[in-house]
Every structure is written in C-alpha cells, then in structure tokens.
Scaffold this motif. Structure first.
Motif, PDB file in Angstrom:
ATOM      1  N   LEU A 137       1.060  -1.118   0.305  1.00 49.66           N
ATOM      2  CA  LEU A 137      -0.102  -0.055  -0.406  1.00 49.66           C
ATOM      3  C   LEU A 137       1.153   1.172   0.445  1.00 49.66           C
ATOM      4  O   LEU A 137       0.153   2.644  -0.255  1.00 49.66           O
ATOM      5  N   VAL A 138       2.167   1.370   0.654  1.00 55.32           N
ATOM      6  CA  VAL A 138       3.103   2.759   0.927  1.00 55.32           C
ATOM      7  C   VAL A 138       3.501   2.899  -0.897  1.00 55.32           C
ATOM      8  O   VAL A 138       3.592   4.196  -1.255  1.00 55.32           O
ATOM      9  N   PHE A 182       3.566   6.203  -6.738  1.00 54.70           N
ATOM     10  CA  PHE A 182       3.126   5.630  -7.820  1.00 54.70           C
ATOM     11  C   PHE A 182       2.313   6.543  -8.248  1.00 54.70           C
ATOM     12  O   PHE A 182       2.372   7.104  -9.655  1.00 54.70           O
ATOM     13  N   ALA A 183       1.273   6.639  -7.415  1.00 59.48           N
ATOM     14  CA  ALA A 183       0.045   8.062  -8.089  1.00 59.48           C
ATOM     15  C   ALA A 183       0.826   8.792  -8.532  1.00 59.48           C
ATOM     16  O   ALA A 183       0.945  10.299  -9.532  1.00 59.48           O
ATOM     17  N   ALA A 221      12.862  -0.337  -7.830  1.00 56.13           N
ATOM     18  CA  ALA A 221      13.545   0.498  -6.910  1.00 56.13           C
ATOM     19  C   ALA A 221      13.324  -0.297  -5.566  1.00 56.13           C
ATOM     20  O   ALA A 221      14.102   0.044  -5.101  1.00 56.13           O
ATOM     21  N   PHE A 222      11.640  -0.247  -5.494  1.00 54.26           N
ATOM     22  CA  PHE A 222      11.213  -0.664  -3.774  1.00 54.26           C
ATOM     23  C   PHE A 222      11.981  -1.894  -3.621  1.00 54.26           C
ATOM     24  O   PHE A 222      11.683  -2.062  -2.619  1.00 54.26           O
ATOM     25  N   ALA A 224      15.570  -1.633  -2.553  1.00 51.57           N
ATOM     26  CA  ALA A 224      15.826  -1.245  -1.376  1.00 51.57           C
ATOM     27  C   ALA A 224      15.136  -1.902  -0.334  1.00 51.57           C
ATOM     28  O   ALA A 224      15.576  -2.439   0.779  1.00 51.57           O
ATOM     29  N   TYR A 225      14.070  -2.741  -0.273  1.00 51.28           N
ATOM     30  CA  TYR A 225      13.400  -3.429   0.732  1.00 51.28           C
ATOM     31  C   TYR A 225      13.354  -5.476   0.267  1.00 51.28           C
ATOM     32  O   TYR A 225      12.546  -4.820   0.145  1.00 51.28           O
ATOM     33  N   PRO A 226      14.461  -5.968   0.015  1.00 49.70           N
ATOM     34  CA  PRO A 226      14.027  -7.399  -0.597  1.00 49.70           C
ATOM     35  C   PRO A 226      14.043  -8.334   0.543  1.00 49.70           C
ATOM     36  O   PRO A 226      13.430  -9.243  -0.302  1.00 49.70           O
ATOM     37  N   GLU A 227      14.029  -7.384   1.584  1.00 52.38           N
ATOM     38  CA  GLU A 227      13.906  -9.432   2.372  1.00 52.38           C
ATOM     39  C   GLU A 227      12.318  -9.167   2.665  1.00 52.38           C
ATOM     40  O   GLU A 227      10.879  -8.263   2.279  1.00 52.38           O
TER      41      GLU A 227
END
Lengths: 397, 267
Positions: A339-340, A345-346, A388-389, A392-395
């Motif tokens: 959701l973040v 994107f918007a 990119a997301f 940045a947060y692969p876990e």
C-alpha cells in the motif's frame, strides 16, 4: 507571325537546328512546338495545359531547343485549356532558360487565358526556395537531442512549479479547490472500482490456479495461500492497479488539460488571476495520490477472493482454512509495503499526466501524441519505481 | 485514387462549352429542421457557371448549414440540392466523391491538417490525385502560396504557428490545389485585416474571371459584396428575401436588409 502552319509539320522542329528523335516527333507536337519567324522564335501551344498533364507538359517543354538570345513569342491560338499550374510551368521553364516573362510576346490567347497568364506571372516568385524540406540525419539527430533537453528542462520546471503550488496551499489551505478535488476523486477512485475489482479478481484466479498446479505435485495444497497472499498484496495488486489507473486517469488528465490548452482555457484561467496549478493540477494530483492506495486495498481484497475461490474448487482448501492460514502466514508488514508504494506510483502518474497536458501545442495532433506519451511514460515510471522498492526492501518474511 | 478513365471524363466535363449546361449549383425548396425549429423553410436558388454569388444573412440564419448541405456533408430535411446537375440525395458515395474532387471548400477556420506543414497541406490533395516529381510539386506549392499572398517562409510552418489570417490564406491555397471549377467559401475575409481582405477579394475575382471559376460564399463583409460579388442572396427567417446584384439588393425595402446596408454608413 502571319505564316503559322495549321498543323505542325515534322520539318519545322529541324529548322531550329534540333535533331528530331522519334520520341520528340511523337510527344512534342502534343503540347508545344517551336517555329522560327523573321522576328524571332514562336512557341506554339496546343492541347490541355492543365494540372493533370503537368509531367507531360514538363517533358514537352524540356525537349524544345529555345534560344534565350532571340525574342520569343507565345502563340496560344490553338491552346485548348489552360490553368494556373500549366501557365506557371510554362513561365517557370522560360524563366529558367533566361527568358523572363516581360520579354515574352503573347499572341492569339483568348482574353481569359491571357488574364490568367498575367496573374500567374505577376504573383509567382522566381525562387522562393524549396517548400518541401527533407530532414537530413544530422538535422534529425539535433532535433531529437534538442527536444529531449527541452523536455527535461520543462519537466523539472513543472515539478518545481507544482512544489511551489503545494507550498502556497500549505500556507493558505483556503486555496484548496474542494469541489474540483471531490469531482476528481470520484472520477479517479469511485468510477475505477468495477474495472479494478474485475481485473484483480481475474489475476487472483489465474495466479492461484497456476500456483495450485505446482503445489499439488507435492501434495502441499495449503501452501497456495502463502504464495498467493504474498504475491498479490506485495506486487500484483499495486502494480496492476497503478497500470490501470495510468491508462485510465493519466490519459484522461492529459487529454482534458490538452484540449483546454488548445481552446486557450488555461490562458483564460491565468488571465482571471487564478493559478492553473491550484485550479487544475493540484486537485488532480491530490486526488490520484489519495485514491490509488484505496484502490490498491480494494484490489488486494478482490485478488484474494479470486484466489480463495480457486483454492476451494480446485485444490480442496476450504475458505475457512484459506483465511485462517492467510491470517497466520501473511504479515501485516507485507500488505502495508504494497500500500505504501501506491501513493508514490500515483505521484509519478499525476505529474507525468499533468505535465504532458500542459505541454500540448495548439493543435489536435499533439493532444494525441501527448496522451500516448503519458500512458507509456507513466507505466514505465511505475515499473521503475516498483523495481527500486524491490531493491531497497528485498527481505520477504 | 481516380482511374484514368475517370480522370479523362472529368477533364472532358471541365471543358467549358458555354450556355449548354445546367447551373453548377441548384438548391430547390430546401427545408431544414434543426433543434426543433425550421432553419430553412423553402430556400431555392441556382448559381450558373462563372458567377460569384454571396449568401448573406444574420447570425443563425443557417448560411453555414446550407453550405454544408450543398457540399453533401449534411442532408436537408426536405428539398433537393444539385451539384453539376446531379442530385446529391441520389448519387452513390463514389460518385459524390468524384463530384467533390471538382470543387474546393474553404472552411470558416481553415481546417488545415495540424500534423502537416503548410506546404504539405497544399500538396496533400495533389499527391492524392497524381504523381509529380519533387521539383514540379515544389513549384506548384510555391505558386499556390504566391497566388493567395502567403510569404514563402510560412511554407515550412505548421498551422498552429500561423496567425488566423495566414491560416485562412493557407486553407485557400489548399482549396485551390486541384484547380477546382467551383469554390465554396465560408466567411472568407473574416479575421483578415482590411487591406488583406480587399487583396483576397481581388485575387478571388481574378481567379474567378480567368479560370471561369464559380464561387459561392457566405460573408458578413460589406466590402466583399461591393468588390467581389456578382450576386447577393439574402437569407432571412428561413427564406430567400432578396436575390440580385448588390446595388439592387441594397435598394430592397426590407427592415433587415436596410439595417444591414446602413451599418456601414453609421458604423
């Protein structure tokens, strides 16, 4: 002048010293031929000197050996029809040989044709340069580089102006156009719900079905819940929703703002002392930033419902088991992560769409071009941001 | 594209034999219902070859609608329109297109193709009809632009970069591109400065005289009526209330006509 033969005898072209080829004998007399008189040469015109015959007229003229040093008379007594294209070709050809129109004598033309020749001679310009230009390689390259540079500068300027408008709005919240904002929220959010639900439900169905075939091989049917929950909430729902909104609302923003630009409505807003950013841009960007996360949440639900349906039918996982396991295995963090991404994107979609709308030139063609560009660029931007997301947060829990 | 046979037959029809033919434009008892009201209530007139005729009338009297009906873009509710002697309601679409190649139409705001330059706009109708070498095409485009009084540097511009008057001239150049026999002009001098407007009128007069061009135009411009036009047709409340040379029409005892022609003296 008085000794003009009634039809062009073959020998006459030879009198001028030209060697008559068979080609010349066949085609030349059809439109024009040359005779010599005591006081200079005479060019006899015959047949249809009109646009439809322009290539043949040109060829016929080029075959005549006209001596620019001797006076030339144009004889129009046998001329069929003459239009401005034919008259222009004649005058242009003679001018090219060094026989400007004032030096020519006209004889035997009917008054209508003579007026036409004089009009064309007086209006035509000797050499106005080539009006149809072909673009060379270097020109094309330079043009594209220049265009790219200009697009970057104007994009940055647009972001800057939008930021400034946001700052103004924060300082004076009364500037907010609530009516326009709610209208846009309805257009972007509420009206998109049916298509978003349908698409994500289908994606959930397909994904659960394909994953189900794999887990069935290991007899681990219930693990479909883990995979579906993770994939839909983290990637599929946010991405599909953003792409749909980019195609739906992004294109609408650009087309609407572009048509307003063509109609000078944006200038009219500015002249009224209002800021087009406050009136047009901010309500749209705010609406899309607020609505996309909500749509994504709807998409999550729709996708999971689709998956639950397939799990029940195809894999024998009852809805109770499905949702119990989902509760157990899908951490809230993953859903929030999906959701973040949505408002980011918007923001990209809104900025690209509004910028392309404002960049429309005053013609119909650029509305179409910019709308296409909006859809392509915003989908590319959505996927790049998503990548990119992911980096940045692969876990994944 | 036209076949050779069609082109030849059209060229044959273009040969102007005087006096033996039907009027170029014939409007017969046209009635048009638009938005619940009769815009035209029995309009009839005919324009013979070589005449320059003007339709005048106040705003909303359906001049533009009538022009669109004459070129076959719209159909009258009742009545008949004939072009070159052929009934537009009865012709096949292919025949209508062949007829359309014989006239040019200048739209009120130009309607130039916005994705083409001015030169390409003028060249477009010619390219659809016959293959010309680059040199001949350039020469032809130059001639058209010169005939309508456009400076050569406008040739490479796009319509969006031109002023209103320039756009109108470019549109006229395109309308003239195929050497039409008949020219329809919707408000030709609106948006031109007075000098440009008179120059435009003179060009049209010379072209009409030397090409045997038939012209039907709508206008609000009194100067155009006096400079250019052979005949004035006045539309008022759906009917033709006066029809004749401008001097005769100006003398007509009718309230609207009197105030129309008075507007110049007082204005």
């Amino acid at each position: 002048m008085s000794v003009v033969p009634s039809c062009p005898p073959d020998g006459l072209t030879q009198a001028d010293g030209a060697e008559p080829t068979t080609l010349q004998r066949e085609t030349a007399p059809r439109h024009c031929w040359l005779t010599t008189e005591d006081d200079g040469a005479v060019l006899h015109l015959t047949g249809q000197w009109v646009l439809d015959h322009l290539p043949e007229l040109d060829a016929a003229l080029k075959q005549q050996r006209i001596d620019p040093l001797r006076p030339l008379t144009l004889d129009g007594s046998r001329l069929g029809r003459l239009d401005s294209a034919g008259a222009n070709r004649l005058i242009a050809h003679l001018e090219g040989l060094g026989l400007p129109f004032p030096n020519l004598r006209l004889s035997g033309f009917n008054p209508q044709a003579e007026t036409l020749i004089r009009l064309v001679a007086c209006r035509r310009s000797a050499c106005a340069g080539p009006p149809l230009r072909r673009r060379g390689m270097r020109h094309a390259l330079g043009w594209h580089v220049f265009k790219l540079g200009r697009a970057v500068v104007s994009g940055l300027a647009f972001i800057g102006q939008t930021g400034q408008a946001v700052a103004e709005l924060m300082a004076r919240p009364a500037l907010l156009r609530t009516r326009e904002l709610t209208v846009q929220m309805e257009m972007v959010g509420l009206r998109a719900i049916p298509i978003i639900v349908l698409m994500n439900w289908l994606i959930g169905v397909v994904f659960a079905y394909l994953l189900g075939i794999q887990v069935q091989k290991f007899g681990a049917n219930v693990f479909v819940v883990d995979g579906v929950g993770l994939a839909i909430t983290r990637e599929l729902a946010p991405l599909i929703t953003a792409v749909l909104v980019a195609g739906r609302s992004g294109a609408a923003f650009t087309a609407h703002l572009g048509a307003m630009k063509v109609n000078q409505e944006i200038d009219a807003i500015a002249v009224l002392g209002l800021s087009p950013w406050q009136v047009l841009v901010l309500p749209r960007i705010l609406a899309i930033v607020l609505m996309l996360p909500l749509l994504t949440a709807v998409a999550d639900v729709a996708g999971i419902l689709g998956a639950a349906l397939v799990a029940d039918w195809h894999l024998g996982v009852t809805p109770t088991t499905f949702f119990d396991r989902l509760q157990e295995r899908l951490p809230m963090q993953t859903v929030v992560f999906g959701l973040v991404k949505a408002p980011v994107f918007a923001l990209a979609i809104g900025l690209i769409a509004c910028h392309n709308g404002f960049a429309v030139q005053r013609d119909a063609r650029s509305v179409g071009l910019n709308t296409t560009a909006t859809v392509v660029y915003s989908i590319v931007a959505v996927i790049l941001i998503d990548a990119a997301f992911a980096v940045a947060y692969p876990e994944i829990k | 594209m036209l076949t050779d046979a069609q082109t030849t037959s059209m060229a044959g029809m273009g040969q102007r034999a005087p006096g033996d033919e039907a009027p170029v434009v014939e409007v017969e008892g046209v009635r048009t219902r638009l938005g619940g009201r009769w815009v035209h209530d029995g309009v009839s007139f005919a324009v013979p070859r070589g005449q320059v005729a003007a339709l005048i009338g106040g705003s909303g009297t359906g001049k533009t609608v009538l022009l669109r009906e004459i070129v076959g873009l719209e159909r009258p509710t009742e009545g008949r329109v004939r072009l070159f002697g052929e009934d537009l309601a009865a012709v096949t679409p292919a025949r209508l297109n062949a007829l359309r190649r014989r006239f040019g139409l200048l739209f009120q705001d130009g309607a130039l193709f916005s994705n083409l330059s001015v030169a390409e706009n003028v060249a477009a109708p010619v390219q659809e009809r016959l293959r010309l070498s680059r040199e001949l095409m350039c020469e032809l485009v130059n001639l058209r632009l010169n005939l309508v009084g456009l400076p050569p540097e406008t040739a490479l511009k796009r319509p969006s970069e031109l002023s209103g008057g320039m756009r109108k001239r470019a549109a006229l150049a395109r309308a003239l591109a195929l050497e039409p026999e008949l020219l329809f002009l919707d408000e030709p001098t609106a948006g031109l400065d007075p000098i440009g407007g008179r120059d435009f009128d003179r060009t049209l007069r010379v072209l009409a005289d030397s090409l045997g061009l038939t012209v039907l135009l709508t206008t609000h411009d009194l100067d155009t009526l006096y400079d250019l036009v052979d005949r004035v047709i006045v539309l008022h409340e759906g009917r033709v209330i006066a029809d004749g040379p401008v001097e005769a029409v100006a003398q007509t005892e009718h309230e609207w006509i009197r105030s129309y022609f008075m507007s110049r003296q007082t204005g």
